[in-house]
Every structure is written in structure tokens, then in C-alpha cells.
Design a protein around this motif. Structure first.
Motif: not given
Lengths: 89, 464
Positions: B188-204
Motif C-alpha cells: 500500500v502506498s505510503r505517499y502522504g503519510v507522516v514518515a517514521m522509518a521508511s524501510g519498514t513503514d507499512t499502511i494497513g
């Protein structure tokens, strides 16, 4: 801690610096267990996925952002359609 | 709670109207007995509900209300990431995930609480107060997607958007008795979500049922040209699991796990066995190192990602009567919560020249060994299972004085995150005190549909 705070651009209070020093010592001790592992010759995984670069077509496209919406959202208001930004220095 | 499904809402909308459904949800949000909401998007939500009723907006989720964790950029009000830094931040655009839900007619009624910048596992690190557990208000909601989990558990909305970097969807889902999926990294796209750790951030998402979760993942997943880490579309829900050979992770059931949690997991194992699953105990010696790896790698990424909060480009600004350095340091000092600062400092330490090899490099090599263990097991098993957390929802304030103790709550959720694997939490009964327990089902990359098919079989054993 002062030098780490400076690297992090954080102006910690004395209490915070003291508290963080003790927290971080505790946490670093926990990290020590990684030294049990033999990682000689093991490649590092800096990035977890098997992706390669993908490129989109080089075409002009609409974004959700309009100049008007940015002007409208500007905190400092605007003059003749120019965005006012807060004073920095 | 079994009524809290998308199909139930669609029926209500058909019988009454989308405006009626949205007004009901907003009313429940206004009461907010558990400190779930940071803001309600009343005006925009009602305007969109009327568009659904007029027939100008349609789709598979037409008129169905939802909430988003307040680290998704949305139009209609502020996006705070539960921080002081962004308390007045109004985004000029929406996250792709929100756009996709809106394209199907869903209506965001407001933004819900989290640990500031998603740093935490209890929703106690919020600048807007603590969110309370849906089943016991003296206990934490879990986190960092605590508001999302409680909003669904209380029946305010049938589903909620969340983010999961190291367990932030699965653990609150488990603590509140709802379904929560962290998809494969990049699904799922992370675009427009406040980033925490870009290498493991996921949207669900968090929802009441597995079927709803599948529908939502179908809507949300897919490649987005604005997030170059998104995977080409692959998610197709499946009726049945492709295989029923499952590994129960031995290390997750060992010392330190609450007896009642362990009992509920073993009972779920028996139920699955009676349903034709072949379940074997498996060992992953690298799991004991996963938490140390995570709390080196992720703070490193946090310290880099949060460098953008400098008091100049957006958000809180302090010290502008001094030097540029004053602006940076005083804005960050005022805008970040204690846990944000702790993680930034850890990150700065492990990335600094004297520590880089000993900590950061070492952790990334150890991560490779962890991923190899997962890969080996997925050669032989169709999914892995275990608890989501070693205990049920803990008391508010219980772990706040000891950050390491709080980090240890993540010990079972971080391993799949480091490997980019999909994992879902599905409710499997409650303890004597009425606290929910979640079963974690972990799949290989892109096997989201498989773990959801297993989750549906689990759900069927318990009723909804």
C-alpha cells in the motif's frame, strides 16, 4: 549526551539530558547481545525488499496541489497572491 | 460488535441515508469516552455524505464512515501526528490511501489518536492524552494505532486506517479484539503519510471482520507512482488457504509469555488442527535478536526522517528572535515528545562515526540472518503463527518509566517488519478478565491473501 543532542538539533534541558543518558545506557546494554552473533561475511540488509528502480513516463500530469490551495493554507496570509511565510531570522 | 461490518453499514445507508450513517458516527465521535479522536471532520464528512445520497459519489464503500490515524494527510482539518509540532498543520493534499478509499465513496469522519509520530506501543506518548482500551478503561489501547483500534472496537466506525512499522496495527488490534493487518512492505502506498522509518513503514487497516479487511486491502493496495517503493499489483483475495501446513513459533511461546495468552493461542492451534491444519512447532533462534536489531535500525531511520522538522518549512516555530541554530533547536525541543527525542538520540548515536560499524552495520547484518531464517521456514510452511504480544493490554502508566520495558512489548511484532512480511492479528478469545487475545499469522512476502484466508478459518472457529 550534549554532543548527541547537538547532532540531533535538540536543545535538551538538564533534566532531560540526565534522564536520556541513563535510558540510553540501559538500551545500549541491551544492544550488546548482538555481539554474540558471528556476522563475518554476512551482507547487510539496508533495505528489506527485492525492488529495483522503476520509472514513470516523463509526462506532465496534474497533482492534487494547486497554487490557490497553497496560498489559502499559508499561515502568514497572503498579499496579492504571494504567500507570506513566518519570519525565520 | 458483529454488526460493525461494512455490509451492515451499507444496509443502514440503503434504509436511511449516508448522511444518517455519518451523523451517527459523528455523534459517537463527539461523545468520545475513550479519548479516541483528535479531530472530527464534520463539515467535510456531511458534505460528502450528501453527495453519496444525491448519487454524485458512488463505489464499493459509498457512504461508509471511517477514521484515519492522525498521521495520514487529509483534507478537512488538521493532521497533527499527535504531536505539538504539527498541531496547526493543515495538509495541502491527501494520502493515496485516503484518496483510494474516497474514490470508493468512503467518508473520513475524523482523525484519531496515536503515539506522537507513531513512536510507541500504547498511545500514551500522544500530545493529546492517552487513549483508553475498549474493554477496560484503566488499560492502554496499545499502539501506536491505538485510536484506530478503539474506534473499531467500540463500533464508532466499521474500519480505520493505521500504520505499522514494528507492530503498530497488530498490537492494538490484539489488545482491543479487532482484526488488523500489516501488509507486505510496499503493498500500500505510503505517499502522504507522516514518515517514521521508511524501510519498514507499512499502511494497513483495522476492521471487525476478515472479509472487510480483504475488501479494504483490495481497495488500498497497488502501485503508486508517487511512492517508488510500492509493489506492482498482486493482491487477490482467496477463498481458501493455498496450504494448511503451519509453523507455531516456539520462541514466542517460551518464558515471559502470559499464561492466559499462551492458553488462548494453544486453544486456537487445536481448533485449527480440528479444521485440517497441520501444525508443527518451529524454532527461530534469531528471534531473540530481532528487538535489538529493530531498535537500532528504526531509530536510525527516525533520526534522519525527523530531520525535516526544523521549525522552518512547516509546523511549530520557536526561537526566531535568535540564530538559525536557535530556531532549529528550540523548535525541535518544543515540538517533540520525550519518546521522539529518545529515538532521535538513539538514531544519532548508532549512526555516528564511532558507533556506525558496531551498532548500525552489525544490526543490518544480523537482520540478514533473521530474514534467512524466515525464508528457510517458508520453504516448508505455508504460514507461521504465534501470539501478537506477550501479554494482554497492560495498565496505563505501567511501562512509561522504563523505555526498554516498553520496547520489549514489541518483541513478537518486529521480526516480520524487519523482513517486510505480511502479518495479521485476528481475535482468539479473551482472558478471565475479559481482555482480548490476538493470534498473529505471518506469511511470506506477497502472501497477504494466504494469511487472510487462514485468518478467516480462525475467525470461523470463534464466530464473529
Amino acid at each position: 549526551m550534549r554532543s548527541l543532542a547537538q547532532l540531533s538539533a535538540l536543545r535538551l534541558t538538564d533534566d532531560e539530558a540526565e534522564r536520556l543518558t541513563s535510558d540510553i545506557e540501559h538500551i545500549l546494554q541491551y544492544f550488546e547481545q548482538l555481539n554474540e552473533l558471528d556476522t563475518d561475511g554476512v551482507p547487510a540488509t539496508y533495505y528489506g525488499m527485492d525492488l529495483v528502480n522503476s520509472s514513470r513516463a516523463d509526462e506532465v500530469s496534474d497533482t492534487q496541489l494547486s497554487r490557490e490551495s497553497l496560498v489559502e493554507l499559508s499561515e502568514g496570509g497572503n498579499i496579492a497572491g504571494q504567500v507570506m511565510v513566518p519570519k525565520v531570522l | 460488535m458483529s454488526m460493525n461490518t461494512i455490509s451492515h453499514y451499507k444496509q443502514t445507508i440503503q434504509e436511511h441515508s449516508a448522511e444518517y450513517a455519518v451523523r451517527e458516527a459523528l455523534e459517537s465521535g463527539r461523545k468520545d469516552t475513550h479519548n479516541v479522536f483528535i479531530s472530527l471532520y464534520e463539515e467535510r464528512a456531511l458534505a460528502r455524505a450528501r453527495q453519496v445520497d444525491e448519487g454524485t459519489v458512488s463505489g464499493r464503500l459509498a457512504g461508509v464512515p471511517f477514521v484515519a490515524k492522525d498521521n495520514f494527510l487529509t483534507l478537512g482539518g488538521a493532521t497533527t501526528a499527535a504531536s505539538h509540532f504539527l498541531e496547526n498543520f493543515h495538509a495541502p493534499l491527501q494520502a493515496t490511501a485516503v484518496e483510494k478509499l474516497e474514490a470508493e465513496g468512503a467518508i473520513c469522519i475524523g482523525k484519531v489518536n496515536l503515539d506522537a509520530f507513531a513512536h510507541g506501543g500504547s498511545t500514551e506518548n500522544s500530545a493529546y492524552g492517552v487513549t483508553k482500551n475498549a474493554h477496560d478503561t484503566a488499560r492502554v489501547a496499545g499502539g501506536s494505532s491505538g485510536g484506530s483500534a478503539v474506534a473499531v472496537a467500540l463500533g464508532t466506525v466499521p474500519f480505520a486506517l493505521g500504520t505499522d512499522t514494528g507492530g503498530s496495527i497488530r498490537q492494538p488490534a490484539s489488545f482491543n479484539g479487532v482484526v488488523g493487518i500489516k501488509p507486505t512492505y510496499g503493498a500500500v502506498s505510503r505517499y502522504g503519510v507522516v514518515a517514521m522509518a521508511s524501510g519498514t513503514d507499512t499502511i494497513g487497516v483495522l476492521a471487525s471482520t476478515v472479509s472487510d479487511t480483504e475488501l479494504l486491502l483490495e481497495v488500498l493496495s497497488g502501485q503508486d507512482e508517487r511512492d517508488m517503493t510500492t509493489l506492482p499489483d498482486y493482491f487477490i483475495p482467496q477463498d481458501k488457504p493455498t496450504g494448511k501446513k503451519i509453523g507455531l513459533i516456539k520462541e514466542f511461546m517460551a518464558d515471559g509469555i502470559d499464561e492466559e495468552v499462551s492458553a488462548q493461542i494453544l486453544s486456537a492451534v487445536e481448533k485449527l488442527q480440528s479444521d485440517g491444519y497441520e501444525i508443527e512447532e518451529v524454532s527461530m533462534p534469531m528471534l531473540k535478536y530481532a528487538l535489538a536489531i529493530y531498535y537500532i535500525v528504526v531509530p536510525a531511520e527516525i533520526s534522519s526522517n525527523l530531520a525535516r522538522y526544523d521549525g522552518i518549512r512547516y509546523g511549530t516555530q520557536k526561537g526566531n528572535d535568535g540564530s538559525l541554530q536557535d530556531v532549529y533547536e528550540m523548535s525541535r525541543q518544543a515540538g517533540f515528545e520525550a519518546e521522539n527525542k529518545r529515538r532521535i538520540i538513539i538514531g544519532s548515536f548508532v549512526l555516528s562515526s564511532g558507533s556506525f560499524d558496531a551498532y548500525y552495520q552489525k544490526a543490518q547484518k544480523a537482520r540478514t540472518l533473521l530474514i534467512r531464517e524466515f525464508n528457510d521456514l517458508f520453504e516448508r510452511y505455508d504460514a507461521l503463527i504465534g501470539p501478537v504480544a506477550p501479554e494482554t493490554a497492560f495498565k496505563i502508566g505501567q511501562n512509561t518509566e522504563d523505555p526498554l520495558k516498553m520496547y520489549l512489548e514489541d518483541v513478537m511484532t518486529v521480526p516480520p517488519s524487519l523482513a517486510g512480511l505480511p502479518a495479521v492479528s485476528v481475535p482468539v478469545g479473551k482472558t478471565k478478565d475479559g481482555l482480548p487475545v490476538g493470534l498473529q499469522i505471518i506469511g511470506k512476502r506477497r502472501d497477504d491473501a494466504q494469511i487472510l484466508a487462514v485468518a478467516r478459518d480462525v475467525e470461523a472457529q470463534y464466530g464473529q
